[in-house]
Write a protein that holds these residues in place. Sequence first.
Motif, PDB file in Angstrom:
ATOM      1  N   GLY A   1       0.809  -1.214   0.000  1.00 21.74           N
ATOM      2  CA  GLY A   1       0.000   0.000   0.000  1.00 21.74           C
ATOM      3  C   GLY A   1       0.836   1.254   0.000  1.00 21.74           C
ATOM      4  N   ARG A   2       1.784   1.335   0.928  1.00 21.46           N
ATOM      5  CA  ARG A   2       2.663   2.511   0.979  1.00 21.46           C
ATOM      6  C   ARG A   2       3.490   2.617  -0.289  1.00 21.46           C
ATOM      7  NH1 ARG A   2       3.776   0.561   6.206  1.00 21.46           N
ATOM      8  NH2 ARG A   2       5.943   0.078   5.666  1.00 21.46           N
ATOM      9  N   CYS A   3       3.923   1.489  -0.807  1.00 21.12           N
ATOM     10  CA  CYS A   3       4.729   1.474  -2.023  1.00 21.12           C
ATOM     11  C   CYS A   3       3.959   2.087  -3.186  1.00 21.12           C
ATOM     12  CB  CYS A   3       5.148   0.051  -2.354  1.00 21.12           C
ATOM     13  SG  CYS A   3       6.143  -0.098  -3.851  1.00 21.12           S
ATOM     14  N   ALA A   4       2.691   1.707  -3.331  1.00 22.12           N
ATOM     15  CA  ALA A   4       1.884   2.224  -4.436  1.00 22.12           C
ATOM     16  C   ALA A   4       1.762   3.741  -4.364  1.00 22.12           C
ATOM     17  CB  ALA A   4       0.494   1.581  -4.415  1.00 22.12           C
ATOM     18  N   VAL A   5       1.551   4.270  -3.159  1.00 26.34           N
ATOM     19  CA  VAL A   5       1.404   5.718  -2.990  1.00 26.34           C
ATOM     20  C   VAL A   5       2.698   6.436  -3.351  1.00 26.34           C
ATOM     21  CG1 VAL A   5       1.021   7.565  -1.307  1.00 26.34           C
ATOM     22  CG2 VAL A   5      -0.409   5.512  -1.256  1.00 26.34           C
TER      23      VAL A   5
ATOM     24  N   ALA B   1       2.180   2.550 -10.183  1.00 25.69           N
ATOM     25  CA  ALA B   1       1.755   2.237  -8.818  1.00 25.69           C
ATOM     26  C   ALA B   1       0.899   0.979  -8.730  1.00 25.69           C
ATOM     27  CB  ALA B   1       0.986   3.427  -8.239  1.00 25.69           C
ATOM     28  N   LEU B   2      -0.044   0.838  -9.661  1.00 23.40           N
ATOM     29  CA  LEU B   2      -1.018  -0.253  -9.576  1.00 23.40           C
ATOM     30  C   LEU B   2      -0.596  -1.507 -10.332  1.00 23.40           C
ATOM     31  CD1 LEU B   2      -4.341   1.779  -9.966  1.00 23.40           C
ATOM     32  CD2 LEU B   2      -3.156   1.101  -7.875  1.00 23.40           C
TER      33      LEU B   2
ATOM     34  N   ALA C   1       0.278  12.130 -17.222  1.00 27.11           N
ATOM     35  CA  ALA C   1       1.017  11.934 -15.968  1.00 27.11           C
ATOM     36  C   ALA C   1       0.241  11.040 -15.012  1.00 27.11           C
ATOM     37  CB  ALA C   1       1.294  13.287 -15.315  1.00 27.11           C
ATOM     38  N   GLY C   2      -1.065  11.245 -14.928  1.00 22.57           N
ATOM     39  CA  GLY C   2      -1.873  10.438 -14.025  1.00 22.57           C
ATOM     40  C   GLY C   2      -1.937   8.978 -14.436  1.00 22.57           C
ATOM     41  N   VAL C   3      -2.150   8.732 -15.736  1.00 25.08           N
ATOM     42  CA  VAL C   3      -2.247   7.357 -16.226  1.00 25.08           C
ATOM     43  C   VAL C   3      -0.918   6.621 -16.051  1.00 25.08           C
ATOM     44  CG1 VAL C   3      -2.422   5.965 -18.333  1.00 25.08           C
ATOM     45  CG2 VAL C   3      -4.143   7.712 -17.835  1.00 25.08           C
ATOM     46  N   MET C   4       0.167   7.262 -16.450  1.00 21.89           N
ATOM     47  CA  MET C   4       1.450   6.579 -16.383  1.00 21.89           C
ATOM     48  C   MET C   4       1.925   6.393 -14.943  1.00 21.89           C
ATOM     49  SD  MET C   4       1.831   5.735 -19.400  1.00 21.89           S
ATOM     50  CE  MET C   4       3.327   4.817 -19.033  1.00 21.89           C
ATOM     51  N   SER C   5       1.584   7.331 -14.052  1.00 24.76           N
ATOM     52  CA  SER C   5       1.930   7.163 -12.638  1.00 24.76           C
ATOM     53  C   SER C   5       1.097   6.043 -12.026  1.00 24.76           C
ATOM     54  CB  SER C   5       1.716   8.477 -11.877  1.00 24.76           C
ATOM     55  OG  SER C   5       2.551   9.496 -12.387  1.00 24.76           O
ATOM     56  N   ALA C   6      -0.172   5.952 -12.425  1.00 28.35           N
ATOM     57  CA  ALA C   6      -1.021   4.852 -11.963  1.00 28.35           C
ATOM     58  C   ALA C   6      -0.516   3.517 -12.495  1.00 28.35           C
ATOM     59  CB  ALA C   6      -2.464   5.089 -12.395  1.00 28.35           C
TER      60      ALA C   6
END
Length: 279
Positions: A119-123, A160-161, A152-157
């Motif tokens: 969880g922390r890693c994903a954030v 993370a996910l 930026a949002g898609v690639m960061s997700a």
Amino acid sequence: MQVAFLLRFVVGVVSAAQLPHSLARPALGMVSLWCAVACAYLLNGVADVHEDRANGSQRPIARGDLPERTAANATVLLACAALLLAGLTGPGTVAWTAAFLVLGWAYSADPVKAKCSSGRCAVVVFGLGATAYGAGVSASGSGWTATGVLVAGVMSAWMALVGAVVKDLGDVTGDAAGGRRTVAVVHGARAARALAVAGALAVGTAAPALALLWAPTALVVAVPVALGAAWVVVRVVRAARHAHADRLRRRGAYRAFMVTQYVANLSAMLGLGLAPTLV
């Protein structure tokens, strides 16, 4: 890792509201980010040496080619260089670079040690991606666009996910030896695979849908991500059929993740960089 983060920076530059007339500021910003990324990478290598050796990693610190003390000292110099160069680029770039350095520390070191928890890693990983894109936008001297925010949002997700989860599939032995409490360690590979598939499907379907609704130009990223998500799912399912496969096979989904992020960022760099000249 360094190349991937530099690509994110460049995508941030070309996704900005206006392309810079001079390359001086973006060039300084890129070198600044490279120093920050190298700092985070070395810090992680020092912090992960026990796990890396248990996993058979070929990273230089784990191999013994780079002494831990030398690497630790280099992180301080690189952090200072990153902030100094960012200062020559502008206050916005300083803020993004400083945030990246803090997140890099939080990923590997106490008290946060985000690497030890899925969880922390994903954030933290989402933040590392977003700050790299943000540094590029800031270094361009211009502002955010809807396309830039979505990319930026898609690639960061995606990082993370998907990336943060599938990486754990090949590193369970070392992660357990290092005391990490990832999903794969605590709940088993089956739960981690299910989480990886869910993350890939979520990002792979949301990306093109949001692009069509909000910023069609972002399809240059959304389409490769959607295709890559399907590839990741296939690799995860195949790995599940070979429960006792070697580490190379178990990391097949991670390689699919990595190739996808390179293709998507390169597609964005070329597509968004050429778009203003085609209007």
